[in-house]
Design a protein around this motif. Structure first.
Motif, mmCIF file in Angstrom:
data_model
loop_
_atom_site.group_PDB
_atom_site.id
_atom_site.type_symbol
_atom_site.label_atom_id
_atom_site.label_comp_id
_atom_site.label_asym_id
_atom_site.label_seq_id
_atom_site.Cartn_x
_atom_site.Cartn_y
_atom_site.Cartn_z
ATOM 1 N N LEU A 157 17.152 8.490 6.691
ATOM 2 C CA LEU A 157 15.719 8.765 6.612
ATOM 3 C C LEU A 157 15.419 9.926 5.659
ATOM 4 O O LEU A 157 14.416 9.907 4.937
ATOM 5 C CB LEU A 157 15.164 9.073 8.012
ATOM 6 N N GLY A 158 16.305 10.932 5.686
ATOM 7 C CA GLY A 158 16.102 12.087 4.813
ATOM 8 C C GLY A 158 16.153 11.715 3.344
ATOM 9 O O GLY A 158 15.277 12.108 2.556
ATOM 10 N N LEU A 159 17.181 10.935 2.942
ATOM 11 C CA LEU A 159 17.294 10.520 1.546
ATOM 12 C C LEU A 159 16.153 9.597 1.150
ATOM 13 O O LEU A 159 15.671 9.645 0.007
ATOM 14 C CB LEU A 159 18.645 9.836 1.305
ATOM 15 N N THR A 160 15.717 8.745 2.068
ATOM 16 C CA THR A 160 14.586 7.853 1.776
ATOM 17 C C THR A 160 13.316 8.667 1.531
ATOM 18 O O THR A 160 12.547 8.392 0.600
ATOM 19 C CB THR A 160 14.362 6.861 2.935
ATOM 20 N N ALA A 161 13.085 9.689 2.365
ATOM 21 C CA ALA A 161 11.911 10.551 2.198
ATOM 22 C C ALA A 161 11.972 11.305 0.862
ATOM 23 O O ALA A 161 10.970 11.419 0.148
ATOM 24 C CB ALA A 161 11.824 11.539 3.356
ATOM 25 N N ILE A 162 13.176 11.813 0.511
ATOM 26 C CA ILE A 162 13.344 12.523 -0.758
ATOM 27 C C ILE A 162 13.142 11.556 -1.924
ATOM 28 O O ILE A 162 12.475 11.886 -2.912
ATOM 29 C CB ILE A 162 14.735 13.182 -0.833
ATOM 30 N N GLY A 163 13.711 10.339 -1.799
ATOM 31 C CA GLY A 163 13.558 9.329 -2.842
ATOM 32 C C GLY A 163 12.106 8.979 -3.076
ATOM 33 O O GLY A 163 11.647 8.847 -4.226
ATOM 34 N N TYR A 164 11.360 8.834 -1.984
ATOM 35 C CA TYR A 164 9.928 8.501 -2.085
ATOM 36 C C TYR A 164 9.171 9.641 -2.767
ATOM 37 O O TYR A 164 8.375 9.416 -3.683
ATOM 38 C CB TYR A 164 9.354 8.253 -0.686
ATOM 39 N N THR A 165 9.445 10.866 -2.360
ATOM 40 C CA THR A 165 8.732 12.037 -2.893
ATOM 41 C C THR A 165 9.015 12.228 -4.383
ATOM 42 O O THR A 165 8.090 12.419 -5.186
ATOM 43 C CB THR A 165 9.134 13.309 -2.121
ATOM 44 N N VAL A 166 10.301 12.173 -4.753
ATOM 45 C CA VAL A 166 10.679 12.372 -6.154
ATOM 46 C C VAL A 166 10.094 11.270 -7.029
ATOM 47 O O VAL A 166 9.531 11.539 -8.103
ATOM 48 C CB VAL A 166 12.219 12.421 -6.297
ATOM 49 N N THR A 167 10.194 10.022 -6.581
ATOM 50 C CA THR A 167 9.662 8.896 -7.362
ATOM 51 C C THR A 167 8.142 8.990 -7.493
ATOM 52 O O THR A 167 7.583 8.700 -8.558
ATOM 53 C CB THR A 167 10.046 7.558 -6.701
ATOM 54 N N LEU A 168 7.481 9.391 -6.418
ATOM 55 C CA LEU A 168 6.028 9.566 -6.445
ATOM 56 C C LEU A 168 5.624 10.590 -7.503
ATOM 57 O O LEU A 168 4.711 10.356 -8.309
ATOM 58 C CB LEU A 168 5.538 10.009 -5.064
ATOM 59 N N ILE A 169 6.310 11.724 -7.510
ATOM 60 C CA ILE A 169 5.996 12.781 -8.475
ATOM 61 C C ILE A 169 6.228 12.301 -9.908
ATOM 62 O O ILE A 169 5.391 12.512 -10.799
ATOM 63 C CB ILE A 169 6.842 14.044 -8.179
ATOM 64 N N VAL A 170 7.363 11.642 -10.124
ATOM 65 C CA VAL A 170 7.698 11.167 -11.476
ATOM 66 C C VAL A 170 6.687 10.131 -11.953
ATOM 67 O O VAL A 170 6.196 10.201 -13.094
ATOM 68 C CB VAL A 170 9.131 10.585 -11.508
ATOM 69 N N TYR A 171 6.343 9.165 -11.096
ATOM 70 C CA TYR A 171 5.426 8.094 -11.526
ATOM 71 C C TYR A 171 4.021 8.625 -11.774
ATOM 72 O O TYR A 171 3.397 8.304 -12.798
ATOM 73 C CB TYR A 171 5.381 6.976 -10.485
ATOM 74 N N GLN A 172 3.525 9.438 -10.840
ATOM 75 C CA GLN A 172 2.149 9.937 -10.990
ATOM 76 C C GLN A 172 2.045 10.891 -12.184
ATOM 77 O O GLN A 172 1.072 10.840 -12.944
ATOM 78 C CB GLN A 172 1.704 10.643 -9.706
ATOM 79 N N PRO A 201 0.815 -1.226 0.000
ATOM 80 C CA PRO A 201 0.000 0.000 0.000
ATOM 81 C C PRO A 201 0.847 1.273 0.000
ATOM 82 O O PRO A 201 0.456 2.286 -0.599
ATOM 83 C CB PRO A 201 -0.807 -0.132 1.303
ATOM 84 N N ALA A 202 2.011 1.211 0.668
ATOM 85 C CA ALA A 202 2.867 2.398 0.739
ATOM 86 C C ALA A 202 3.635 2.623 -0.557
ATOM 87 O O ALA A 202 3.886 3.768 -0.957
ATOM 88 C CB ALA A 202 3.839 2.265 1.903
ATOM 89 N N ILE A 203 4.030 1.542 -1.241
ATOM 90 C CA ILE A 203 4.865 1.691 -2.436
ATOM 91 C C ILE A 203 4.081 1.625 -3.746
ATOM 92 O O ILE A 203 4.621 1.906 -4.811
ATOM 93 C CB ILE A 203 5.994 0.627 -2.454
ATOM 94 N N LYS A 204 2.801 1.268 -3.664
ATOM 95 C CA LYS A 204 1.991 1.184 -4.881
ATOM 96 C C LYS A 204 1.899 2.520 -5.602
ATOM 97 O O LYS A 204 1.937 2.566 -6.845
ATOM 98 C CB LYS A 204 0.592 0.663 -4.538
ATOM 99 N N PRO A 205 1.781 3.672 -4.879
ATOM 100 C CA PRO A 205 1.747 4.973 -5.587
ATOM 101 C C PRO A 205 3.018 5.268 -6.375
ATOM 102 O O PRO A 205 3.033 6.141 -7.236
ATOM 103 C CB PRO A 205 1.568 5.978 -4.443
ATOM 104 N N LEU A 206 4.107 4.523 -6.079
ATOM 105 C CA LEU A 206 5.365 4.701 -6.811
ATOM 106 C C LEU A 206 5.423 3.810 -8.051
ATOM 107 O O LEU A 206 6.393 3.867 -8.805
ATOM 108 C CB LEU A 206 6.562 4.375 -5.911
ATOM 109 N N GLY A 207 4.405 2.955 -8.204
ATOM 110 C CA GLY A 207 4.388 2.017 -9.322
ATOM 111 C C GLY A 207 4.980 0.676 -8.982
ATOM 112 O O GLY A 207 5.233 -0.149 -9.864
ATOM 113 N N PHE A 208 5.215 0.404 -7.679
ATOM 114 C CA PHE A 208 5.857 -0.838 -7.255
ATOM 115 C C PHE A 208 4.820 -1.806 -6.711
ATOM 116 O O PHE A 208 3.830 -1.398 -6.090
ATOM 117 C CB PHE A 208 6.898 -0.579 -6.152
ATOM 118 N N ASP A 209 5.066 -3.116 -6.909
ATOM 119 C CA ASP A 209 4.225 -4.130 -6.286
ATOM 120 C C ASP A 209 5.000 -4.836 -5.177
ATOM 121 O O ASP A 209 6.131 -4.461 -4.847
ATOM 122 C CB ASP A 209 3.705 -5.123 -7.326
ATOM 123 N N TYR A 210 4.393 -5.869 -4.605
ATOM 124 C CA TYR A 210 5.011 -6.556 -3.457
ATOM 125 C C TYR A 210 6.323 -7.227 -3.835
ATOM 126 O O TYR A 210 7.221 -7.401 -3.006
ATOM 127 C CB TYR A 210 4.030 -7.554 -2.844
#
Length: 689
Positions: free
Chosen positions: A667-682, A573-582
Motif C-alpha cells: 500500500l505504501g509503494l502504491t500511494a507513493i507511486g500515485y503521488t509521484v505520477t500525479l505530480i509528474v503528469y500535472q 475517476p481515480a486514475i484520470k488525474p494521472l493521465g490514464f483512461d479505463y
C-alpha cells in the motif's frame, strides 16, 4: 590449572618460528609427526593460571593438500581440534599471506590473526584497521613484532579469551560466496554429501564439497560413495564448460577476491603496495570521483545496445505475430464474430505475443549483465554503491539483493537472508520492488519505443531505472531515521580479479534468465491472458446498446460493457488525474498478478477495442495514436513504483513473517507511486499544454 592447546599456522618466512620462540622460550621440544618426516615443534607457557601448549605447524601457503606439509597442517587442525588456531601473517606482505586465513575460515576454527612484522609494514606505509579485519574472520586481529617481543602479552590474553568463548559458544560459520554457479553446484553436492558421506559430520558437508570440486586427492580417497564422486565429476565438468577453467582455479580466484575485499576494507593507508593489472584498472573504476559516472555511462551503453541491436529482431517477431494473427483470422469468414477466433487472436496472440515480442531486449540485457558479472566489474559496482549504502544507513551487503532485484524481486527478497541485522533486512525488503525487475522491462520497452525517438531510447530507460534507485535511497533514509532506526554493520565487499568471460558462460547465464521469462510467457502469462480475455470480452453488450453505432463505437461499447471494462471505468475517476483512461486501468489490474501481464492486457484491450480497419497496426502504433509521450512516461513511472506483483507480496509476507510489513510495502509503494505520477503528469501538462 586450565590447559589450552594453540596451533600456530602461517606461511613460510612469516616470522612464525620467531614468534613461537618468543612465546615458549626454552620450554620446547622437536620431533616428527607420526608416519611422516615432517618436523613437529611443541612448546608451552604458563600465563595467568593457564598452561598454554603451542604446536608449531609446518609452514604452508594454503591447506589444499598439494604437499605433505599442507596435509599435516590440515590433518592436525581437523583431527586434533586445537582450542585456538593462531594464524601468523607477514603484515608487510599482507594480501599474499591472507590466502591461508581464508581456508582456516572455511574450516570454521577458533581463529586469531597475528599481523607480524608490523614495524616493517609501518615503514612501508601500511596501517591496519584490526577491529574491522577481525570482524571479517570472526577473529581477533593483533599487531606484533616477534623479534622484539612486542604484542606477545596481548596475544596470550587473546588466546585465553578465545578459548573461553569457544567453551561457552560455537561461533556461527562465516562463508565465502563463490558465485551463483559454483554455489549451485555446492548446494547439489551438499545434500548428497550430508546424507551419504562417512565424514560429513567431522569435516562439514560444505567443506567436503569444496574439496571435491578442487579435486583434493585426500578427500576423494575418503569419499567412498560412487554416487558422490559421480555427482562431483558432473559438477566439475559443468563448471569447466561454463568458464573454460577448472573449479580449483575458479574457487581460488574467489578466495583472492575475498582477500582483495579484506585488503580494501582493512588497510587504512598504504604508500607502497604491489600493482597488478586489476589494481591499476581499479584505480580508475573505483575512483571516488570517476567511479560512479563510469558506472552510469556503462549502464547507459548497456541500454543503448539493448535497444539498438534488439530493434530488428523485435520487429521481426512483431511482424511474425501479425502474420500469424491475420492467418488465423483468415480461417473464418471476413467480419464474422467467433469466440474461438477472438480467444486465439485477441487473447493468446494479442496477450502472449505482446510479451514475447520483447524477448530480444530481455536476452540482450541479461547478456550484457552476464558480461559485467563474469568479468568482475559488477563486484566493483557493488563496492562503489557500498559507500552510498552506508550513508543512507543500509548494510553494505544490501546491495547484493538489490542487484538480484534487477532480475526478479522474489529471489532478491529471499537473498536478504544474508543480512544479520533485522532492521537492515526489513529496510532492504521494503525498497527492493523499486529495483526495476525483468518483468517491467517489456513495459518500458513498449512505451519507450512507442513514444520516444530512437536516439533517446537508452537515456529514457536509464532515467527510469535511476528514478527507482533514487526513490529507494530516499525511502531507505526515511525508514532508517524513523521506523527502523539502528546502526548498519561492517560489510566485506569481495573484489575478484578481472577475467575474460567465456562465450559459453555468457550465453548460458543470459539464456537461463531469458528462458525463465519465456517459460513464464508460455505458462503463467498465457493462463492470465485467457482469463483477462474472458473478462475483457464478456458479458456482451445488448443489441439495443449497439444499435446505430459505428464499427469503432461498437467495439468500444463492447469493451466498456465487459467485466474488465466496467472495473476500468470504475477506476477511471481515480486514475484520470494521472493521465490514464479505463483501458490503462484494465491493464493495471492484470499487472497485479505479474508485471508483464500489463503488456499482455494492453495487447488484448487494443486488439478488441480497435476497429477492423486498424488490425494491421502494431501495438506500439496503436498506443501512439491514443496517448501522448507524457502519458506513456507516467505509465512507466507508475508501474515502476506502485503495487508489487502478487508473488512479491507473498514472499514479503513469508520473509518478514508479517502481513503488516507486506501490506505496508504494498500500500505504501502504491500511494507513493500515485503521488509521484500525479505530480509528474500535472506538472508536465502545465508546461506541455
Amino acid at each position: 590449572m586450565k590447559k589450552i592447546t594453540a596451533a600456530i599456522a602461517g606461511n613460510p618466512n612469516s616470522g612464525k618460528t620467531t614468534l613461537f620462540n618468543a612465546l615458549t622460550g626454552a620450554r620446547q621440544h622437536v620431533g616428527n609427526y607420526p608416519g611422516v618426516t615432517v618436523e613437529k615443534k611443541e612448546g608451552s607457557r604458563i600465563y595467568k593460571d593457564c598452561q598454554i601448549n603451542f604446536i608449531d605447524l609446518p609452514g604452508t601457503y594454503s591447506l589444499t593438500a598439494h604437499s605433505i606439509e599442507e596435509v599435516v597442517a590440515r590433518d592436525y587442525i581437523i583431527n586434533e581440534n586445537p582450542d585456538v588456531v593462531v594464524n601468523i601473517i607477514d603484515a608487510s606482505n599482507f594480501e599474499r599471506n591472507l590466502y591461508l586465513a581464508t581456508q582456516l575460515l572455511e574450516l570454521n576454527v577458533p581463529l586469531i590473526l597475528v599481523l607480524n612484522m608490523a614495524d616493517v609494514a609501518k615503514k612501508q606505509g601500511y596501517s591496519f584497521d584490526t577491529e574491522k579485519l577481525g570482524s571479517f574472520f570472526n577473529a581477533r586481529a593483533i599487531l606484533t613484532v616477534a623479534s622484539k617481543s612486542e604484542g606477545i602479552n596481548e596475544l596470550l590474553d587473546s588466546i585465553i579469551e578465545k578459548s573461553q568463548i569457544q567453551t561457552e559458544q560455537t561461533p556461527s560459520p562465516l562463508q565465502i560466496h563463490y558465485g551463483e554457479d559454483i554455489e549451485r553446484e555446492i548446494d547439489k553436492l551438499e545434500k548428497l554429501v550430508d546424507k551419504k558421506h562417512p565424514f560429513a559430520k567431522k569435516y562439514g558437508a560444505r567443506w567436503l564439497c569444496l574439496k571435491l570440486l578442487e579435486k583434493d586427492e585426500q578427500i576423494i580417497g575418503l569419499s567412498q560413495n560412487r554416487e558422490i564422486l559421480n555427482a562431483a565429476e558432473q559438477s566439475i565438468s559443468h563448471l569447466e564448460k561454463l568458464y573454460g577453467d577448472s573449479p580449483e582455479i575458479l574457487i581460488a580466484e574467489k578466495r583472492y577476491g575475498f582477500v582483495s575485499g579484506v585488503y580494501e576494507g582493512a588497510v587504512v593507508h598504504t604508500v607502497q603496495h604491489r600493482h597488478q593489472i586489476s589494481d591499476l584498472v581499479d584505480k580508475v573504476l573505483l575512483n571516488r570521483v570517476l567511479g560512479l559516472p563510469i558506472f552510469i555511462i556503462m549502464m547507459y551503453l548497456v541500454f543503448k545496445l539493448t535497444f539498438w541491436i534488439g530493434a530488428h529482431p523485435m520487429v521481426w517477431i512483431e511482424t511474425g505475430f501479425a502474420y500469424l494473427s491475420n492467418f488465423i483470422s483468415g480461417l473464418w469468414p471476413q467480419g464474422s464474430e467467433n469466440a474461438v477466433k477472438s480467444l486465439i487472436v485477441d487473447g493468446i496472440i494479442g496477450g502472449v505475443g505482446g510479451v514475447v515480442v520483447f524477448l530480444p531486449n530481455i536476452v540482450l540485457l541479461f547478456l550484457a549483465i552476464a558480461i559485467l558479472e563474469d568479468s568482475g566489474y559488477m563486484a566493483r559496482a557493488a563496492f562503489l554503491m557500498d559507500r552510498i549504502m552506508k550513508k543512507i544507513g543500509l548494510h553494505g551487503r544490501s546491495f547484493i539483493p538489490m542487484v538480484i532485484g534487477f532480475g526478479c524481486t522474489v529471489p532478491a527478497i529471499m537473498a536478504t537472508r544474508i543480512l544479520d541485522d533485522r532492521k537492515s533486512r526489513l529496510t532492504t525488503i521494503m525498497v527492493l520492488p523499486l529495483m526495476s525487475c525483468g518483468a517491467r522491462l517489456p513495459i518500458y520497452t513498449l512505451f519507450i519505443s512507442a513514444f520516444f525517438a530512437v536516439r533517446w531510447h537508452a537515456m529514457v530507460m536509464l532515467i527510469v531505472y535511476m528514478i527507482g534507485i533514487l526513490i529507494a535511497i530516499i525511502l531507505s533514509l526515511l525508514l532508517r531515521k524513523t521506523l527502523l532506526k539502528g546502526e548498519s554493520g561492517i560489510f566485506l565487499m569481495e573484489l575478484p580479479p578481472y577475467r575474460m568471460p567465456t562465450i559459453r558462460g555468457m550465453l548460458t547465464h543470459a539464456w537461463e534468465r531469458s528462458w525463465l521469462y519465456l517459460k513464464k510467457a508460455g505458462t503463467v502469462i498465457l493462463a492470465i491472458s485467457i482469463v483477462l480475455w474472458f473478462m475483457t470480452t464478456y458479458p456482451k453488450a445488448s443489441e439495443e446498446k449497439l444499435s446505430g453505432l459505428s464499427e469503432q463505437d461498437i467495439q468500444k461499447a463492447q469493451l466498456q460493457n465487459s467485466i474488465a471494462g466496467r472495473v476500468g471505468l470504475a477506476m477511471e475517476p481515480a486514475i484520470k488525474p494521472l493521465g490514464f483512461d479505463y483501458r490503462i486501468g484494465t491493464a493495471l489490474i492484470g499487472a497485479l498478478a505479474a508485471k508483464e501481464v500489463f503488456v499482455a492486457q494492453t495487447g488484448i484491450v487494443f486488439s478488441i477495442s480497435d476497429s477492423s480497419g486498424e488490425e494491421s497496426l502494431t501495438l506500439r502504433e496503436k498506443l501512439r495514436a491514443n496517448y501522448t509521450p507524457l502519458q506513456g512516461f507516467c505509465v512507466m513511472l507508475f508501474c515502476l513504483i506502485s503495487a508489487p506483483c502478487a508473488a512479491t507480496l507473498a514472499i514479503c509476507r513469508k520473509e518478514t513473517n508479517s502481513w503488516g510489513w507486506a501490506l505496508f510495502q504494498y500500500l505504501g509503494l502504491t500511494a507513493i507511486g500515485y503521488t509521484v505520477t500525479l505530480i509528474v503528469y500535472q506538472t508536465g501538462s502545465l508546461f506541455l499544454g
